[in-house]
Design a protein around this motif. Structure first.
Motif, PDB file in Angstrom:
ATOM      1  N   PHE A 102       0.831  -1.204   0.000  1.00 41.06           N
ATOM      2  CA  PHE A 102       0.000   0.000   0.000  1.00 41.06           C
ATOM      3  C   PHE A 102       0.868   1.257   0.000  1.00 41.06           C
ATOM      4  CE2 PHE A 102      -2.025   3.464   2.315  1.00 41.06           C
ATOM      5  CZ  PHE A 102      -3.254   3.573   1.689  1.00 41.06           C
ATOM      6  N   ASN A 103       1.842   1.306   0.879  1.00 46.03           N
ATOM      7  CA  ASN A 103       2.694   2.492   1.001  1.00 46.03           C
ATOM      8  C   ASN A 103       3.551   2.708  -0.244  1.00 46.03           C
ATOM      9  OD1 ASN A 103       1.780   3.131   3.576  1.00 46.03           O
ATOM     10  ND2 ASN A 103       3.369   1.937   4.586  1.00 46.03           N
ATOM     11  N   LYS A 104       4.137   1.626  -0.742  1.00 43.35           N
ATOM     12  CA  LYS A 104       5.103   1.757  -1.825  1.00 43.35           C
ATOM     13  C   LYS A 104       4.440   1.964  -3.186  1.00 43.35           C
ATOM     14  CE  LYS A 104       9.127  -0.528  -3.900  1.00 43.35           C
ATOM     15  NZ  LYS A 104      10.061  -1.683  -3.821  1.00 43.35           N
ATOM     16  N   TYR A 105       3.414   1.176  -3.472  1.00 41.27           N
ATOM     17  CA  TYR A 105       2.866   1.179  -4.820  1.00 41.27           C
ATOM     18  C   TYR A 105       1.604   2.035  -4.962  1.00 41.27           C
ATOM     19  CZ  TYR A 105       6.241  -2.511  -5.526  1.00 41.27           C
ATOM     20  OH  TYR A 105       7.416  -3.219  -5.600  1.00 41.27           O
ATOM     21  N   TYR A 106       0.806   2.115  -3.905  1.00 41.58           N
ATOM     22  CA  TYR A 106      -0.354   2.996  -3.987  1.00 41.58           C
ATOM     23  C   TYR A 106       0.043   4.427  -3.624  1.00 41.58           C
ATOM     24  CZ  TYR A 106      -4.586   5.519  -3.118  1.00 41.58           C
ATOM     25  OH  TYR A 106      -5.538   6.500  -3.139  1.00 41.58           O
ATOM     26  N   ALA A 107       0.487   4.637  -2.374  1.00 43.55           N
ATOM     27  CA  ALA A 107       0.822   5.991  -1.929  1.00 43.55           C
ATOM     28  C   ALA A 107       2.015   6.556  -2.696  1.00 43.55           C
ATOM     29  CB  ALA A 107       1.105   5.984  -0.432  1.00 43.55           C
ATOM     30  N   GLY A 108       2.950   5.696  -3.078  1.00 45.33           N
ATOM     31  CA  GLY A 108       4.164   6.176  -3.724  1.00 45.33           C
ATOM     32  C   GLY A 108       4.057   6.366  -5.220  1.00 45.33           C
ATOM     33  N   GLU A 109       3.177   5.630  -5.886  1.00 43.81           N
ATOM     34  CA  GLU A 109       3.115   5.682  -7.347  1.00 43.81           C
ATOM     35  C   GLU A 109       1.721   6.044  -7.872  1.00 43.81           C
ATOM     36  OE1 GLU A 109       6.640   2.396  -8.340  1.00 43.81           O
ATOM     37  OE2 GLU A 109       4.576   1.994  -8.943  1.00 43.81           O
ATOM     38  N   LEU A 110       0.738   5.241  -7.498  1.00 44.07           N
ATOM     39  CA  LEU A 110      -0.587   5.430  -8.094  1.00 44.07           C
ATOM     40  C   LEU A 110      -1.262   6.715  -7.625  1.00 44.07           C
ATOM     41  CD1 LEU A 110      -3.077   4.587  -9.680  1.00 44.07           C
ATOM     42  CD2 LEU A 110      -3.722   3.099  -7.782  1.00 44.07           C
ATOM     43  N   GLN A 111      -1.254   6.967  -6.340  1.00 42.26           N
ATOM     44  CA  GLN A 111      -2.018   8.090  -5.809  1.00 42.26           C
ATOM     45  C   GLN A 111      -1.577   9.450  -6.384  1.00 42.26           C
ATOM     46  OE1 GLN A 111      -1.634  10.796  -3.633  1.00 42.26           O
ATOM     47  NE2 GLN A 111      -3.845  11.183  -3.561  1.00 42.26           N
ATOM     48  N   PRO A 112      -0.272   9.739  -6.477  1.00 37.49           N
ATOM     49  CA  PRO A 112       0.113  11.027  -7.074  1.00 37.49           C
ATOM     50  C   PRO A 112      -0.358  11.174  -8.521  1.00 37.49           C
ATOM     51  CG  PRO A 112       1.952  10.062  -5.867  1.00 37.49           C
ATOM     52  CD  PRO A 112       0.895   9.001  -5.940  1.00 37.49           C
ATOM     53  N   TYR A 113      -0.269  10.089  -9.282  1.00 38.09           N
ATOM     54  CA  TYR A 113      -0.719  10.136 -10.675  1.00 38.09           C
ATOM     55  C   TYR A 113      -2.222  10.334 -10.737  1.00 38.09           C
ATOM     56  CZ  TYR A 113      -1.418   8.713 -15.545  1.00 38.09           C
ATOM     57  OH  TYR A 113      -1.774   8.681 -16.878  1.00 38.09           O
ATOM     58  N   MET A 114      -2.946   9.597  -9.923  1.00 35.27           N
ATOM     59  CA  MET A 114      -4.399   9.707  -9.910  1.00 35.27           C
ATOM     60  C   MET A 114      -4.837  11.107  -9.496  1.00 35.27           C
ATOM     61  SD  MET A 114      -7.175   7.144  -8.158  1.00 35.27           S
ATOM     62  CE  MET A 114      -6.685   7.465  -6.462  1.00 35.27           C
ATOM     63  N   ALA A 115      -4.165  11.698  -8.511  1.00 36.97           N
ATOM     64  CA  ALA A 115      -4.522  13.039  -8.057  1.00 36.97           C
ATOM     65  C   ALA A 115      -4.338  14.059  -9.178  1.00 36.97           C
ATOM     66  CB  ALA A 115      -3.673  13.414  -6.845  1.00 36.97           C
ATOM     67  N   LYS A 116      -3.270  13.909  -9.949  1.00 40.81           N
ATOM     68  CA  LYS A 116      -3.006  14.832 -11.062  1.00 40.81           C
ATOM     69  C   LYS A 116      -4.068  14.684 -12.144  1.00 40.81           C
ATOM     70  CE  LYS A 116       0.308  13.718 -13.836  1.00 40.81           C
ATOM     71  NZ  LYS A 116       1.668  13.478 -14.395  1.00 40.81           N
ATOM     72  N   VAL A 117      -4.369  13.453 -12.516  1.00 39.91           N
ATOM     73  CA  VAL A 117      -5.377  13.213 -13.545  1.00 39.91           C
ATOM     74  C   VAL A 117      -6.741  13.728 -13.088  1.00 39.91           C
ATOM     75  CG1 VAL A 117      -6.626  11.403 -14.797  1.00 39.91           C
ATOM     76  CG2 VAL A 117      -4.146  11.250 -14.532  1.00 39.91           C
ATOM     77  N   ASP A 118      -7.063  13.515 -11.824  1.00 41.39           N
ATOM     78  CA  ASP A 118      -8.327  13.975 -11.259  1.00 41.39           C
ATOM     79  C   ASP A 118      -8.406  15.498 -11.273  1.00 41.39           C
ATOM     80  OD1 ASP A 118     -10.303  14.810  -9.302  1.00 41.39           O
ATOM     81  OD2 ASP A 118     -10.366  12.745  -8.599  1.00 41.39           O
ATOM     82  N   ARG A 119      -7.390  16.163 -10.740  1.00 39.79           N
ATOM     83  CA  ARG A 119      -7.403  17.621 -10.606  1.00 39.79           C
ATOM     84  C   ARG A 119      -7.414  18.311 -11.969  1.00 39.79           C
ATOM     85  NH1 ARG A 119      -3.205  17.692  -8.169  1.00 39.79           N
ATOM     86  NH2 ARG A 119      -1.675  18.452  -9.680  1.00 39.79           N
ATOM     87  N   HIS A 120      -6.504  17.916 -12.841  1.00 42.17           N
ATOM     88  CA  HIS A 120      -6.460  18.528 -14.164  1.00 42.17           C
ATOM     89  C   HIS A 120      -7.705  18.172 -14.977  1.00 42.17           C
ATOM     90  CE1 HIS A 120      -1.774  18.986 -14.164  1.00 42.17           C
ATOM     91  NE2 HIS A 120      -2.381  19.775 -13.298  1.00 42.17           N
ATOM     92  N   GLY A 121      -8.189  16.967 -14.794  1.00 43.27           N
ATOM     93  CA  GLY A 121      -9.366  16.537 -15.547  1.00 43.27           C
ATOM     94  C   GLY A 121     -10.600  17.346 -15.218  1.00 43.27           C
ATOM     95  N   GLN A 122     -10.795  17.650 -13.959  1.00 41.78           N
ATOM     96  CA  GLN A 122     -11.956  18.463 -13.580  1.00 41.78           C
ATOM     97  C   GLN A 122     -11.874  19.850 -14.212  1.00 41.78           C
ATOM     98  OE1 GLN A 122     -13.736  18.153  -9.590  1.00 41.78           O
ATOM     99  NE2 GLN A 122     -12.030  16.818  -9.045  1.00 41.78           N
TER     100      GLN A 122
END
Length: 359
Positions: free
Chosen positions: A273-293
Motif C-alpha cells: 500500500f505504502n510503496k505502490y499505492y501511496a508512492g506511485e498510483l495516488q500522485p498520478y491519480m490526483a493529477k489526472v483527477d485535478r487537471h481533468g476536472q
C-alpha cells in the motif's frame, strides 16, 4: 514556432518515458498485481486490450450549415464602403476558398465586426438604399454567426485530434500538455463568448489577438491532451475496480487479521500500500483527477456558449464531457469502492495511516 515547440514538448515526454512504450499501464499493472500477490490472489490485471470509449462524432455530424451572401449583396461590399474589399477578396481567392476552419473563424469575426462598425459610423445623409443593403448583409451574417463560430471551433482538425482515441495515456511526470491545452480552451472560450455579445449588444469589438489563435489550435492538435486524459481516466477506472475486487474477494474468504492485530502477512500488504499505492498510483491519480476536472469545466463552458448543438455532440457531451457524465461517474464510483476496500482491510489490521482515508 509555437507548432515546433508543441512538437518538441511531446517528443521530450516520449523520450523521458524511456523504452517502456506503456509506462502508465506498467505502473498500474504493477500496483494491482502486487496487491493481488500480497493477498494470495491469482487475479492479475492486464491492460493490454483496446479501450472501449465512445468515438468523437464525425465531421459531417458536427458541421452546421451557414447561409452564404447573395452575389448582389457582395457587390455592395466591393465598393469603397466599410473597408471590407481586401477581406472579401481574400475570402474569395483560391486560397480563401480552402481556408481551414480556424482561419474561417477569424474571417467571420472580422467581417461582422467591421461591417457593424461601418454601419454604426455611416453619416445620416448616406444613401438609404445602401444602408438597407448593409443592414440586410449584417442581418444575414449575424443570423448565421453562431453556426460560423461553431464550425470554426468544432469542425477543426485540431479538435478532432484532441479527441483521437489512439493516443497513449498522460505521462507519469509533468502535466502532459495540460497547461497549453487549458490556455487553448480559454482562448476559444473567449471567442465563443462573442455569440452572446453579438446578439445582445449593438456595439462590440473583435477580441484582442484574434490573429494569434493558430498556436492554440496547434497545441490542441499536437499535444492531444483530451485524448490522453480520457485514456488515463479509463485505465484508472479499470485498475481501481479490479484492485477493489481482489481486496473484497479476500475479505469474503477469510480475515487478514484477527482482533485488529497485524500479522506478518498484513505488514506485507501495508508495505505494498505504502510503496505502490501511496508512492506511485495516488500522485498520478490526483493529477489526472485535478487537471481533468478543470479540463471538463472548460469544455462545458465552451459548449454552453451555443444555443444549438448537433445531436451527436449533445450525446457525446452527456456521455464524456461533464462531471455528471457516466464516464466520470464510473471513475468516482471506482475510486470510492477502492477506498472503502482498503479502509476495511487496513482497519481490520489496525493499520490505517493516521486514521485517515486511503483515497
Amino acid at each position: 514556432m509555437p507548432y515546433i515547440r508543441c512538437f518538441i514538448a511531446l517528443s521530450l515526454m516520449l523520450v523521458l518515458q524511456g523504452c517502456d512504450q506503456r509506462p502508465v499501464e506498467t505502473m498500474l499493472e504493477r500496483y494491482s498485481n502486487r496487491v493481488a500477490n500480497s493477498l494470495d490472489s491469482e487475479a492479475q490485471l492486464d491492460l493490454e486490450g483496446p479501450l472501449e470509449l465512445p468515438t468523437y462524432p464525425r465531421r459531417r455530424e458536427r458541421i452546421r450549415p451557414v447561409t452564404d451572401l447573395r452575389q448582389g449583396l457582395l457587390e455592395v461590399l466591393k465598393l469603397r464602403h466599410c473597408q471590407l474589399i481586401q477581406l472579401v477578396a481574400e475570402r474569395n481567392s483560391s486560397l480563401g476558398k480552402v481556408m481551414p476552419p480556424s482561419r474561417q473563424l477569424v474571417y467571420e469575426i472580422q467581417f461582422l465586426s467591421r461591417l457593424n462598425q461601418c454601419r454604426q459610423s455611416l453619416p445620416s445623409q448616406t444613401d438609404k438604399k445602401l444602408i438597407q443593403q448593409l443592414d440586410e448583409i449584417y442581418r444575414i451574417k449575424k443570423q448565421s454567426f453562431e453556426a460560423a463560430l461553431w464550425n470554426g471551433i468544432f469542425t477543426s482538425e485540431a479538435m478532432e485530434r484532441n479527441f483521437s482515441p489512439s493516443e497513449p495515456a498522460l505521462p507519469l511526470e509533468g502535466d502532459g500538455g495540460f497547461s497549453q491545452s487549458r490556455q487553448a480552451l480559454e482562448a476559444l472560450n473567449r471567442v465563443a463568448e462573442l455569440n452572446n455579445i453579438v446578439h445582445n449588444q449593438a456595439q462590440w469589438d473583435e477580441p484582442d489577438n484574434l490573429d494569434q489563435l493558430e498556436p492554440h489550435y496547434q497545441a490542441l492538435s499536437t499535444l492531444r491532451y483530451g485524448s490522453r486524459w480520457l485514456r488515463s481516466l479509463s485505465l484508472l477506472t479499470s485498475t481501481l475496480n479490479h484492485t477493489a475486487s481482489v481486496i473484497e474477494q479476500r475479505l469474503r474468504q477469510r480475515p487478514l487479521c484477527y482482533n485488529q492485530r497485524a500479522t506478518p502477512a498484513a505488514l506485507i500488504v501495508k508495505n505494498v500500500f505504502n510503496k505502490y499505492y501511496a508512492g506511485e498510483l495516488q500522485p498520478y491519480m490526483a493529477k489526472v483527477d485535478r487537471h481533468g476536472q478543470a479540463w471538463l469545466s472548460l469544455n462545458r463552458r465552451l459548449l454552453a456558449n451555443f444555443n444549438h448543438i448537433p445531436a451527436t455532440m449533445q450525446q457525446y457531451q452527456a456521455l464524456m464531457l461533464t462531471t455528471e457524465s457516466p464516464f466520470w461517474q464510473h471513475y468516482i464510483e471506482a475510486r470510492n469502492r477502492h477506498t472503502q476496500a482498503w479502509q476495511q482491510l487496513l482497519t481490520q489490521c489496525n493499520l490505517m495511516p493516521n486514521g485517515g482515508s486511503s483515497s
